[in-house]
Design an enzyme around this catalytic site. Sequence first.
Site, PDB file in Angstrom:
ATOM      1  N   THR A 581      -8.262   8.297 -12.753  1.00 51.13           N
ATOM      2  CA  THR A 581      -7.978   7.910 -14.133  1.00 51.13           C
ATOM      3  C   THR A 581      -6.506   7.520 -14.221  1.00 51.13           C
ATOM      4  O   THR A 581      -5.778   7.572 -13.232  1.00 51.13           O
ATOM      5  CB  THR A 581      -8.190   9.098 -15.091  1.00 51.13           C
ATOM      6  OG1 THR A 581      -7.189  10.095 -14.819  1.00 51.13           O
ATOM      7  CG2 THR A 581      -9.565   9.721 -14.907  1.00 51.13           C
ATOM      8  N   VAL A 634       1.177   5.738  -4.255  1.00 50.90           N
ATOM      9  CA  VAL A 634       2.284   4.843  -3.897  1.00 50.90           C
ATOM     10  C   VAL A 634       1.805   3.878  -2.818  1.00 50.90           C
ATOM     11  O   VAL A 634       1.335   4.305  -1.773  1.00 50.90           O
ATOM     12  CB  VAL A 634       3.498   5.634  -3.329  1.00 50.90           C
ATOM     13  CG1 VAL A 634       4.665   4.680  -3.068  1.00 50.90           C
ATOM     14  CG2 VAL A 634       3.910   6.739  -4.269  1.00 50.90           C
ATOM     15  N   LEU A 638      -1.479   1.826   1.708  1.00 45.20           N
ATOM     16  CA  LEU A 638      -0.461   1.886   2.774  1.00 45.20           C
ATOM     17  C   LEU A 638      -0.100   3.329   3.105  1.00 45.20           C
ATOM     18  O   LEU A 638      -0.014   4.162   2.213  1.00 45.20           O
ATOM     19  CB  LEU A 638       0.814   1.168   2.319  1.00 45.20           C
ATOM     20  CG  LEU A 638       0.731  -0.333   2.092  1.00 45.20           C
ATOM     21  CD1 LEU A 638       2.099  -0.856   1.654  1.00 45.20           C
ATOM     22  CD2 LEU A 638       0.295  -1.030   3.367  1.00 45.20           C
ATOM     23  N   GLU A 692      -1.915  -3.983 -15.000  1.00 47.61           N
ATOM     24  CA  GLU A 692      -2.609  -3.106 -15.933  1.00 47.61           C
ATOM     25  C   GLU A 692      -3.144  -3.987 -17.054  1.00 47.61           C
ATOM     26  O   GLU A 692      -2.638  -5.090 -17.267  1.00 47.61           O
ATOM     27  CB  GLU A 692      -1.614  -2.084 -16.519  1.00 47.61           C
ATOM     28  CG  GLU A 692      -0.979  -1.161 -15.509  1.00 47.61           C
ATOM     29  CD  GLU A 692      -1.991  -0.247 -14.849  1.00 47.61           C
ATOM     30  OE1 GLU A 692      -2.874   0.273 -15.555  1.00 47.61           O
ATOM     31  OE2 GLU A 692      -1.925  -0.075 -13.619  1.00 47.61           O
ATOM     32  N   ASP A 703       5.599   1.945 -14.173  1.00 44.24           N
ATOM     33  CA  ASP A 703       4.734   2.251 -13.050  1.00 44.24           C
ATOM     34  C   ASP A 703       5.561   2.422 -11.767  1.00 44.24           C
ATOM     35  O   ASP A 703       5.321   3.324 -10.969  1.00 44.24           O
ATOM     36  CB  ASP A 703       3.730   1.100 -12.927  1.00 44.24           C
ATOM     37  CG  ASP A 703       2.656   1.405 -11.941  1.00 44.24           C
ATOM     38  OD1 ASP A 703       1.962   2.434 -12.131  1.00 44.24           O
ATOM     39  OD2 ASP A 703       2.505   0.657 -10.948  1.00 44.24           O
ATOM     40  N   LYS A 707       6.238   5.868  -9.279  1.00 42.07           N
ATOM     41  CA  LYS A 707       6.107   5.928  -7.819  1.00 42.07           C
ATOM     42  C   LYS A 707       7.409   6.422  -7.193  1.00 42.07           C
ATOM     43  O   LYS A 707       7.403   7.245  -6.269  1.00 42.07           O
ATOM     44  CB  LYS A 707       5.740   4.549  -7.266  1.00 42.07           C
ATOM     45  CG  LYS A 707       4.360   4.093  -7.686  1.00 42.07           C
ATOM     46  CD  LYS A 707       4.074   2.665  -7.252  1.00 42.07           C
ATOM     47  CE  LYS A 707       2.712   2.212  -7.769  1.00 42.07           C
ATOM     48  NZ  LYS A 707       2.496   0.777  -7.609  1.00 42.07           N
ATOM     49  N   GLY A 819      -4.638  -3.475  -5.818  1.00 42.89           N
ATOM     50  CA  GLY A 819      -6.043  -3.889  -5.807  1.00 42.89           C
ATOM     51  C   GLY A 819      -6.948  -2.695  -5.598  1.00 42.89           C
ATOM     52  O   GLY A 819      -6.600  -1.726  -4.925  1.00 42.89           O
TER      53      GLY A 819
END
Length: 837
Positions: A581, A634, A638, A692, A703, A707, A819
């Site tokens: 969420t 984050v 990756l 977003e 955002d 991170k 993505g």
Amino acid sequence: MADRRVGSRGRVRLEVWKFGGASLADAQAVRHAIALIRAHRGPLVVVVSALAGVTDALLDGARRAVAGDREAASTAAASFLRRHRDLAHALVPAGAARNRLLASADAQAREYREIAHAMSALADLSDRASDTLVARGERAASAVVAPALHAAGRRAERVDAAEIVVTDGHHGSAAPDLAATRRNARRLLLPLLKRGVTPVVPGFIGAGPDGTVTTLGRGGSDLTATLLGRSLGAARVVLWKDVAGILTADPRAVPDARLLPQMHHREAAEVAYFGAKVLHPRALIPLDGSGISLYVRSFVHPERPGTEVSTRRTLAAYPVKALATIRGQALVTVAGKGLMGVPGIAARTFAAVHAEGVSVSTIFQSSSESSIGFTLPDAESARAVAALEKAFREEIGRGLVDGVSARRGVAVIAVVGRGMAGTPGVAARVFSALASSRINVIAIAQGSSELNISFVVEEGAAAEAARRVHSAFQLSKIGGGRPPERRTDVVLLGFGRVGRALATMAAASGEGRIRIVAALDRSGYVFDPRGVSRSRLQRLAEGKDRGDLLAGLGGRKASASEALQWIAAHAVSRPVLVDVTAEETGDLLAAALGQGFDLVLANKKPLAGPEASYRRLLEAAAAAGRRVRYEATVGAGLPVIDTFRKLVESGDRVMRVEGCVSGTLGFVLSSLERGRPFSEAVREAVQKGYAEPDPRDDLSGQDVVRKGLILARLLGYAGPAPLAENLVTPALRRLPLGTFLERLSSLDEGWRRRVEGEAARGRVLRYVVVATARAVRASLRAVPRDSAFGSLQGTRNLLSFTTRRYRTEPLVVSGPGAGAEVTAAGILNDIRSLASD
Ligand code: ADP
Ligand code: ASP
Ligand code: MG
């Protein structure tokens, strides 16, 4: 260790094998039974049930005939004859033996029809007649098995149980006379065994003092086998059944029921007494004090060991081992405030019902002291009530006893285990499991035996109650009967794009050990403890794409915390809660840790809020012994956090992490270099699903700074939440989304000039976050076009780690950083790492 089947003189000791109805369904099944017998080395007594379904069919035909449907008896007789004839033809070679068999089956069928018709004329089916009618089931089965076994090369002879088993003559559920049975068994069977002959004995039946055939009650062949085992001093008794062995609960009510590799005699006796159909209620009595082990084994999988019922003490880690349910009961209560003043009330109560020949299953105490209650079969409750009203007529008249009542349609559930006595809190666990699912407990049994706790519930709630208690004691984790690989059950908190991508990916990965068992959204949840099927997940995803919510897609309506509570109470295996969420879920996650969930987060909010909440979450995990993974927060898929951990584990120290971690900002800024207007680039990022829903969440740097904060906290940062450089001008921040997008082009010219100015100096704009133990900064920076950050294109992320070892040339991790697909891949990696630990 010595093989207990081998006696002191090196002789292989006797075993008694019983084949249940399912093991004798048809010719193929009987052949399989014969193959098992032939493969066995050493002396054997074989006890056989009636062919599958025959007892039911004989009873049903007789009852219907008595109710006026004479045809039903004829049909039952014909089907009985056909099944035994077919078997005789298939298994016994043509000749005298087969002819005798066919003649006998014919006579049995005819006699059945005649007796049933006579009963029909009387409109009454006595227990005595009923016993005579059904006894032919076992007799006919043994009559086929003995010559078939003989024909297959093992010397065998049928011996009728009425010659061996002596009973008290109580038709319908006779009790055997152990001493007399023992004498007969030894006299008739030992000489055969001595000659190398395998006796084949019909189960379920015996003879009363008057010589008439009596049955031992439904499932009575189990009792015949243990009786013979005890009488002959067998080394072991084996019951071949259509189940893997004795399970922790009735598999029909509790799908997670597991095979019990071993049980104590007394536990098995208790489970049997409380209605587990797998064993006759009194089957263990003959073995009491004998040291003879009983094995319940799978007829279908004879290579598996099944359940050993013995006096060994194993599985000590499980204070509770099994549950059993008696259905179709009534709770009869004698109540009254003056009850305490009535002398011998309990004794008189039970004397009165005993005189009626009614057998009480359990005695219960009500919450108040002013009543005495017991359960018995529903059908007998009226008789018991009448008998009690008569017995207490005087007390009722004087107002000492308020009355006698029966509550029908209830079930008794027994929770059984020898370790219960020494384990505190067992009862509390049982009742809190029931309370949390709002199951009403009508009565609780007094601890008459320290082996069980029993309680009464409405019959309709019985299966759910059993499942609840089963999972409260984690019985699905009992060894045996489950795949060696441990499953990891995934619960998705959020079923948006990432959740759906994860569901597809997990299913497609073909890793059976990771299963999605539930998905939650703000409307409710779907849950299947066996794993939500791929096709159902697909359907749910399609529904969500149409804008529906889970509660409207066949799910249950509930809040997330109710849903988690429900799921946690089920027998889920190594559960992982995956937060996909974008909500403030901290409290919910902390609760989930306490309920046994490990956590995987793609949601940054719980980790990037106030320092105190962050710490609370990690401390809650430590306190509960649970693990938290959050790689996908984050850089999506990756290995960012993974790289950090590996560096630290190898003894390095990370001093600074710097990076471009926003796919949206990377996409927009690199588009500008190619001359695209800012407004167009932002709109495209929204369309492509990078941004977003409201792109200002990205453009504000919020955002990115989250991170950055997550990374900085890994480095030891304990300061306040940092501010980010906001790329949305103040005038556009509070506008409705639509108006914002319309006015966005007003910014195009400013961006164009800025980008051109930097380009003239060989630089490009990048949004960069820097995290250290002391600070977090997120800002727009002009960097050389040919630098690592400058050459990043599209949504790619890049993070550089400056460490003690990588000081002059930082360690770089780069790749697609946005993505649903890559995020899901990151999550799946976290789940895998939890699953493999
Ligand atoms: P048999 O063929 O020997 O007569 P039953 O059919 O009487 O065997 O007993 C096996 C059945 O008992 C199973 O099919 C199962 O549905 C039921 N059952 C109920 N409780 C249990 C339990 N705790 N463990 C195993 N089976 C159980
Ligand atoms: N045939 C009997 C019954 O169905 C006895 C048994 O199978 O054990 O109850
Ligand atoms: Mg049975």
